[in-house]
Design a protein around this motif. Structure first.
Motif, mmCIF file in Angstrom:
data_model
loop_
_atom_site.group_PDB
_atom_site.id
_atom_site.type_symbol
_atom_site.label_atom_id
_atom_site.label_comp_id
_atom_site.label_asym_id
_atom_site.label_seq_id
_atom_site.Cartn_x
_atom_site.Cartn_y
_atom_site.Cartn_z
ATOM 1 N N ARG A 1 0.832 5.055 -8.086
ATOM 2 C CA ARG A 1 2.181 5.317 -7.614
ATOM 3 C C ARG A 1 2.146 5.967 -6.236
ATOM 4 O O ARG A 1 1.246 6.734 -5.910
ATOM 5 N N CYS A 2 3.154 5.654 -5.433
ATOM 6 C CA CYS A 2 3.239 6.244 -4.092
ATOM 7 C C CYS A 2 3.841 7.646 -4.174
ATOM 8 O O CYS A 2 4.688 7.913 -5.038
ATOM 9 N N PRO A 3 3.441 8.537 -3.299
ATOM 10 C CA PRO A 3 3.982 9.903 -3.322
ATOM 11 C C PRO A 3 5.493 9.944 -3.192
ATOM 12 O O PRO A 3 6.146 10.812 -3.786
ATOM 13 N N GLU A 4 6.046 9.004 -2.407
ATOM 14 C CA GLU A 4 7.501 9.005 -2.191
ATOM 15 C C GLU A 4 8.263 8.304 -3.311
ATOM 16 O O GLU A 4 9.500 8.264 -3.298
ATOM 17 N N GLY A 5 7.524 7.747 -4.279
ATOM 18 C CA GLY A 5 8.187 7.029 -5.352
ATOM 19 C C GLY A 5 8.604 5.636 -4.914
ATOM 20 O O GLY A 5 8.112 5.090 -3.928
ATOM 21 N N GLU B 1 3.257 0.327 -4.729
ATOM 22 C CA GLU B 1 1.957 0.858 -5.117
ATOM 23 C C GLU B 1 1.253 1.353 -3.860
ATOM 24 O O GLU B 1 1.367 0.746 -2.794
ATOM 25 N N CYS B 2 0.512 2.450 -3.976
ATOM 26 C CA CYS B 2 -0.258 2.972 -2.871
ATOM 27 C C CYS B 2 -1.716 3.112 -3.286
ATOM 28 O O CYS B 2 -2.034 3.278 -4.466
ATOM 29 N N THR C 1 -6.085 3.544 -1.455
ATOM 30 C CA THR C 1 -6.960 3.689 -0.297
ATOM 31 C C THR C 1 -8.169 2.782 -0.465
ATOM 32 O O THR C 1 -8.563 2.436 -1.587
ATOM 33 N N ARG D 1 -1.688 7.945 7.792
ATOM 34 C CA ARG D 1 -2.396 8.497 6.637
ATOM 35 C C ARG D 1 -3.880 8.146 6.622
ATOM 36 O O ARG D 1 -4.581 8.510 5.674
#
Length: 503
Positions: free
Chosen positions: A52-56, A60-61, A63, A138
């Protein structure tokens, strides 16, 4: 979406071999003579772990770990941050990797935009994937000046009239580069476009696609073309919108880009005159003279901008250049100029802040820092001394009477950079690549149309789509003709007829 012009003037108005990078380590190898390159095998553990992405939101996030130096694949790694929005339909083509330009623009932010702005048919069949290139956002961002120091840096006179002002310009440029070297680790010598292109191939492999599908705008076209040169057999469907000519040296590129902004300024003035009772004057020459007169006045007598900052010539120049990127922002330019003529520099300062990505809290994004770091590695500098700049000024001013002198002096950013360039200007042919669609806008201020013509002709599989219009880039800018041609190519793989022109 921007490229370069020089770092002190908006860190190069945002733009783009094996040699020592200045840190004692070799940079990534340049493209081989035949344009090919091999992928660097990556362990399975280094594939993308999506979450999940930090911002919601419905994204999808993740690395992906890649080598800092591809010549030392087992050495230190850097984590590349990614964002994905999965295809909404069942008939999936693959991933479409996107880049908004810069260098220094966030591909993660652009992917968020694309996930709602791109046409439904494209979103149904492609996963939209964005990544922050190494040194950006990022992905181990390049760090340089403090926010307070950056405020002072943006105010340095870029049209020096005295020896003291010349020394200040040189010292400012050199201090900028030194701060980047002091505040960024060894990655500073490894943020070139060639290395970012190699990262893209690692992303392609991690996504599980045999070929990379890609849409790049502005500087993103140089990144895409570099990928095509390195990995021609891995090219899928490539859209390069608002292209860079990779064969031009830095001085020529800066000068030609100045001409692009001059063309855009003339188009803005003509639009004002066409509306009747233009506040700038009765004809084109009078209107341009009034704008140039304002800049000259602010060089000697700045006006208030906000509670702490004044608007001088460099701030006003950036404030004028910023809205020229899009015809939709011309009304903002009108309001800012009218306010400046009344002695209020606030609106021009706001436009300059928008360009520099300075937030209301006074904090700067790392866009300008990454921009300079990439540009100064990608190509040898336009000038390294004030005398070299002075020798170029007349030619710059002939191309751009309004902006030329400032753009010539802005070349000192890379001229005083602490690391040596690892890239060189050269034609990109990408022999053996699938059809590549190059899109050019006839009155594009930041990436002049001639650059799109040049890249399309260099690429052995290049196809040029022309938009006869204003603004920077063409896709999703209001031309149904352009959008339909790009969408059809992305969905079918078939480019439009050669030399197709849209209005």
């Amino acid at each position: 979406m921007r490229r370069r012009v020089g770092a002190a003037l908006a860190a190069a108005l945002l733009l783009a071999g094996c040699s020592d990078g200045g840190d004692g380590k070799k940079a990534a190898p340049p493209p081989t003579a035949n344009g090919g390159a091999t992928s660097v095998p990556m362990p399975d553990a280094d594939k993308i772990d999506w979450g999940r992405c930090p911002e919601g939101g419905n994204f999808e996030c993740g690395t992906l770990s890649v080598p800092v130096d591809y010549a030392d694949a087992d050495g230190p790694k850097v984590d590349i941050a990614l964002l994905r929005k999965k295809a909404t339909g069942d008939d999936r083509i693959g991933a479409l990797v996107v880049n908004p330009g810069g260098p220094g623009g966030s591909g993660i932010s652009f992917a968020r935009y694309a996930a709602s702005a791109f046409p439904k048919d494209v979103r149904e069949r492609y996963d939209i994937v964005g990544f922050d290139p190494r040194g950006v956002g990022r992905s181990a961002p390049v760090k340089c000046l403090s926010d307070t120091e950056m405020d002072a840096y943006t105010q340095i006179d870029q049209t020096p009239d005295t020896p003291d002002e010349e020394n200040a310009a040189v010292d400012g440029a050199a201090g900028f580069g030194k701060s980047c070297q002091e505040n960024t680790d060894q990655l500073l010598g490894h943020v070139s476009t060639a290395e970012a292109a190699r990262d893209m191939d690692q992303i392609r492999e991690a996504l599980g696609d045999d070929r990379l599908n890609y849409l790049g705008a502005s500087y993103g076209t140089f990144l895409g073309a570099t990928y095509a040169e390195l990995f021609p057999d891995k090219v899928g469907r490539f859209v390069l919108d608002g292209a860079i000519d990779p064969s031009q040296n830095a001085a020529t590129a800066n000068r030609v880009q100045g001409g692009g902004f001059e063309t855009a300024l003339v188009a803005y003035v003509d639009d004002c005159l066409a509306g009747g009772s233009c506040f700038l004057g009765a004809d084109r020459e009078a209107a341009l003279a009034r704008i140039r007169g304002l800049l000259a006045t602010l060089d000697a007598n700045p006006i208030p901008g906000d509670a702490k900052r004044q608007v001088n010539e460099p701030i006003a120049t950036t404030g004028i250049l910023s809205p020229l990127y899009s015809r939709d922002q011309w009304p903002e330019l009108t309001r800012a100029l009218q306010s400046a003529f009344r002695g209020d520099g606030g609106p021009l300062l706001d436009l300059s802040d928008m360009y520099y990505e300075r937030g209301a809290d006074g904090r700067y994004a790392n866009l300008m820092y990454a921009n300079a770091a990439v540009n100064c590695l990608d190509s040898p500098p336009a000038a390294t001394t004030p005398d070299q700049v002075k020798a170029q000024v007349a030619e710059f001013e002939a191309t751009s009477p309004t902006f030329g002198r400032a753009l010539a002096w802005a070349g000192l950013t890379c001229g005083t950079w602490p690391l040596s360039a690892t890239g060189r200007p050269h034609e990109i042919k990408a022999a053996g690549a699938a059809p590549i669609l190059v899109v050019g806008t006839t009155r594009d201020p930041a990436t002049p149309y001639t650059w799109s013509q040049a890249l399309a002709s260099q690429l052995e599989s290049g196809h040029l789509l022309t938009y006869d219009g204003d603004g920077h880039t063409a896709y999703l800018r209001g031309s149904t003709c352009v959008d339909s041609a790009v969408d059809s190519y992305l969905l079918t793989g078939s480019p439009p007829p050669d030399n197709k022109t849209c209005n």
